[in-house]
Design an enzyme around this catalytic site. Structure first.
Site, mmCIF file in Angstrom:
data_model
loop_
_atom_site.group_PDB
_atom_site.id
_atom_site.type_symbol
_atom_site.label_atom_id
_atom_site.label_comp_id
_atom_site.label_asym_id
_atom_site.label_seq_id
_atom_site.Cartn_x
_atom_site.Cartn_y
_atom_site.Cartn_z
ATOM 1 N N TYR A 122 0.859 -1.183 0.000
ATOM 2 C CA TYR A 122 0.000 0.000 0.000
ATOM 3 C C TYR A 122 0.902 1.242 0.000
ATOM 4 O O TYR A 122 1.574 1.533 0.975
ATOM 5 C CB TYR A 122 -0.930 0.034 1.210
ATOM 6 N N PRO B 156 -15.606 -4.777 3.264
ATOM 7 C CA PRO B 156 -16.968 -5.175 3.683
ATOM 8 C C PRO B 156 -18.039 -4.182 3.244
ATOM 9 O O PRO B 156 -19.227 -4.524 3.248
ATOM 10 C CB PRO B 156 -16.851 -5.212 5.216
ATOM 11 N N LEU B 157 -17.595 -2.970 2.858
ATOM 12 C CA LEU B 157 -18.558 -1.982 2.340
ATOM 13 C C LEU B 157 -18.541 -1.961 0.816
ATOM 14 O O LEU B 157 -19.012 -0.989 0.205
ATOM 15 C CB LEU B 157 -18.200 -0.586 2.883
ATOM 16 N N GLY C 278 -16.940 0.909 -0.699
ATOM 17 C CA GLY C 278 -17.737 2.135 -0.526
ATOM 18 C C GLY C 278 -19.083 2.072 -1.226
ATOM 19 O O GLY C 278 -20.016 2.793 -0.872
ATOM 20 N N PHE C 279 -19.221 1.180 -2.207
ATOM 21 C CA PHE C 279 -20.438 1.162 -3.028
ATOM 22 C C PHE C 279 -21.684 0.845 -2.205
ATOM 23 O O PHE C 279 -22.761 1.412 -2.425
ATOM 24 C CB PHE C 279 -20.283 0.135 -4.163
HETATM 25 N N1 LIG Z 1 -6.226 -8.543 1.302
HETATM 26 C C1 LIG Z 1 -6.532 -7.839 0.239
HETATM 27 O O1 LIG Z 1 -6.249 -8.223 -0.896
HETATM 28 C C2 LIG Z 1 -7.261 -6.526 0.418
HETATM 29 C C3 LIG Z 1 -7.860 -5.890 -0.679
HETATM 30 C C4 LIG Z 1 -8.554 -4.690 -0.459
HETATM 31 C C5 LIG Z 1 -8.601 -4.153 0.816
HETATM 32 N N2 LIG Z 1 -7.994 -4.790 1.860
HETATM 33 C C6 LIG Z 1 -8.033 -4.230 3.226
HETATM 34 O O2 LIG Z 1 -9.403 -4.051 3.607
HETATM 35 C C7 LIG Z 1 -9.634 -2.725 4.037
HETATM 36 C C8 LIG Z 1 -11.057 -2.301 3.738
HETATM 37 O O3 LIG Z 1 -11.371 -2.452 2.384
HETATM 38 P P1 LIG Z 1 -11.603 -1.243 1.371
HETATM 39 O O4 LIG Z 1 -11.038 0.004 1.962
HETATM 40 O O5 LIG Z 1 -11.110 -1.722 0.063
HETATM 41 O O6 LIG Z 1 -13.155 -1.174 1.224
HETATM 42 P P2 LIG Z 1 -14.420 -0.869 2.168
HETATM 43 O O7 LIG Z 1 -14.019 -0.907 3.578
HETATM 44 O O8 LIG Z 1 -15.470 -1.767 1.686
HETATM 45 O O9 LIG Z 1 -14.819 0.609 1.712
HETATM 46 C C9 LIG Z 1 -13.961 1.707 1.847
HETATM 47 C C10 LIG Z 1 -14.641 2.873 1.149
HETATM 48 O O10 LIG Z 1 -15.877 3.140 1.796
HETATM 49 C C11 LIG Z 1 -15.937 4.475 2.224
HETATM 50 N N3 LIG Z 1 -16.626 4.486 3.540
HETATM 51 C C12 LIG Z 1 -16.182 3.931 4.695
HETATM 52 N N4 LIG Z 1 -17.094 4.091 5.671
HETATM 53 C C13 LIG Z 1 -18.134 4.766 5.115
HETATM 54 C C14 LIG Z 1 -19.361 5.238 5.617
HETATM 55 N N5 LIG Z 1 -19.707 5.015 6.892
HETATM 56 N N6 LIG Z 1 -20.189 5.923 4.772
HETATM 57 C C15 LIG Z 1 -19.839 6.143 3.483
HETATM 58 N N7 LIG Z 1 -18.679 5.701 2.943
HETATM 59 C C16 LIG Z 1 -17.825 5.021 3.762
HETATM 60 C C17 LIG Z 1 -14.508 4.952 2.314
HETATM 61 O O11 LIG Z 1 -14.500 6.343 2.090
HETATM 62 P P3 LIG Z 1 -13.351 7.315 2.649
HETATM 63 O O12 LIG Z 1 -12.065 6.655 2.286
HETATM 64 O O13 LIG Z 1 -13.578 8.575 1.951
HETATM 65 O O14 LIG Z 1 -13.503 7.409 4.103
HETATM 66 C C18 LIG Z 1 -13.846 4.161 1.176
HETATM 67 O O15 LIG Z 1 -14.050 4.791 -0.059
HETATM 68 C C19 LIG Z 1 -8.557 -1.926 3.304
HETATM 69 O O16 LIG Z 1 -8.311 -0.677 3.940
HETATM 70 C C20 LIG Z 1 -7.390 -2.860 3.362
HETATM 71 O O17 LIG Z 1 -6.708 -2.744 4.616
HETATM 72 C C21 LIG Z 1 -7.335 -5.972 1.676
#
Ligand SMILES: NC(=O)c1ccc[n+]([C@@H]2O[C@H](COP(=O)([O-])OP(=O)(O)OC[C@H]3O[C@@H](n4cnc5c(N)ncnc54)[C@H](OP(=O)(O)O)[C@@H]3O)[C@@H](O)[C@H]2O)c1
Length: 331
Positions: free
Chosen positions: A57, A207-208, A211-212
């Site tokens: 990252y 899990p979100l 963001g979608f």
């Molecule tokens: N192992 C792997 O291959 C892998 C792949 C992907 C991710 N990950 C890990 O998983 C973590 C989480 O996944 P992710 O960040 O990809 O996706 P996510 O948690 O599903 O979604 C993150 C997105 O949702 C938005 N968001 C968060 N809370 C919100 C709320 N309450 N209301 C509206 N929008 C909200 C964030 O916006 P803002 O950023 O503007 O706050 C960001 O754009 C990552 O940070 C990473 O550490 C691991």
């Protein structure tokens, strides 16, 4: 803060973690390091212990950022990081996967330096290397435990068969794979069942739905030019519209509970079992507090069935990664 264990008898962590990736990579709208550090420290103040990062990252800058944020608070934190995806500085699209034993050792030592800590609490192989037997990679990871550099081992996006082979070499504390209302593969592929059979905790990432599932992303034009989601199949054209219709269809259930669609999506993941510890990512304190509040939502069996009817495992339109990313998954 509610807690959960990663597998029966495994380490205890906060029932949701904080994904730190978007603070340094992949998603636009990034603020200053000071803003990101304030979000991480706020998470710790609220009792979140599990912080998720990876060496790729940034690359590397997210671990440094997390290291700065936890400086002086080591006892409050359970640090999870990952190795194994190598980026090519001259070609931003290129990805290499490296699970060779000598690389595992080097990568761990570099992560420890960037994080400014002596032991990584949970060290994941980010993607399984098809060129290296999993026994060899996990064998090298096990040596890191013997050396005191790592406490627990994890894999990310590994298949059920790989998990079984890995668990014969060393205890595996966690599998981290994408799991959410619109990414149900762990149910259909058998990895969630394999985790339960082997006593491995499950850490759902994104899990979100990146963001979608919060319903706040209304058009692809909301994203900065360098945002990864501009190239993600689920965010393209007709897929975007069909997927948005799915999110809107669960909005009524969210309204019944007086919660946001994002909170409903998190509550759904949390309701799939006490052995799941989702790691929603955010760069904003307001979103973080909203996500923590999802821990207090208890969905009834009827509502879980209603949600399941709207969002069956194959409901989402489009694959969750472009072709190259799908090819890097161990299935
Ligand atoms: N192992 C792997 O291959 C892998 C792949 C992907 C991710 N990950 C890990 O998983 C973590 C989480 O996944 P992710 O960040 O990809 O996706 P996510 O948690 O599903 O979604 C993150 C997105 O949702 C938005 N968001 C968060 N809370 C919100 C709320 N309450 N209301 C509206 N929008 C909200 C964030 O916006 P803002 O950023 O503007 O706050 C960001 O754009 C990552 O940070 C990473 O550490 C691991």
């Amino acid at each position: 803060m509610k807690t959960r264990t990663l597998g029966p008898g495994g380490p205890t962590v906060s029932a949701i973690g904080l994904g730190c990736m978007g603070m340094s990579a992949f998603y636009g709208g990034r603020g200053s390091d000071a803003d990101a550090i304030a979000v991480i420290r706020h998470a710790l103040d609220q009792g979140i212990t599990l912080l998720d990062t990876a060496d790729m990252y940034g690359p590397h800058t997210n671990e440094t950022l997390v290291g700065r944020a936890i400086d002086g608070r080591r006892d409050d934190v359970f640090v999870a990081t990952k190795f194994g995806i190598q980026l090519d500085p001259s070609d931003p699209q290129a990805r290499g996967i490296n699970g060779r034993p000598e690389y595992v050792q080097q990568a761990c030592e570099a992560s420890l330096k960037r994080l400014g800590i002596e032991t990584i609490d949970l060290y994941y192989q980010h993607r399984v290397d098809p060129q290296v037997p999993i026994e060899d990679t996990v064998g090298a990871m096990a040596r890191l435990v013997e050396q005191g550099k790592v406490r627990h081992l994890g894999l990310s996006e590994a298949s059920a068969d790989t998990l079984r082979r890995a668990a014969r070499v060393h205890t595996i504390a966690a599998l981290q794979s994408e799991y959410s209302l619109w990414s149900r593969d762990p149910e259909t592929s058998g990895t969630l069942a394999a985790c339960r059979e082997l006593g491995i905790g499950f850490v759902p990432y994104s899990p979100l739905g990146r963001g979608f599932l919060t319903g706040t992303i209304r058009t692809i034009e909301d994203f900065d030019d360098d945002d990864y989601r501009r190239h993600s199949p689920r965010f393209q054209g007709e897929n975007f519209d069909r997927n948005l219709a799915l999110v809107e269809s669960v909005q009524a259930i969210a309204q019944d509970y007086g919660v946001t669609p994002g909170q409903l999506a998190l509550a759904w993941v949390l309701a799939q079992g006490d052995d799941l510890v989702p790691i929603p990512g955010t760069k904003r304190i307001g979103y973080l507090d909203e996500n923590i509040a999802a821990l207090d939502i208890h969905l009834t069996e009827d509502d879980l069935a209603r949600i399941d009817a709207i969002f069956p495992p194959d409901a989402a339109s489009g694959t969750r990664y472009p072709a190259a990313g799908m090819g890097a998954l161990n299935r």
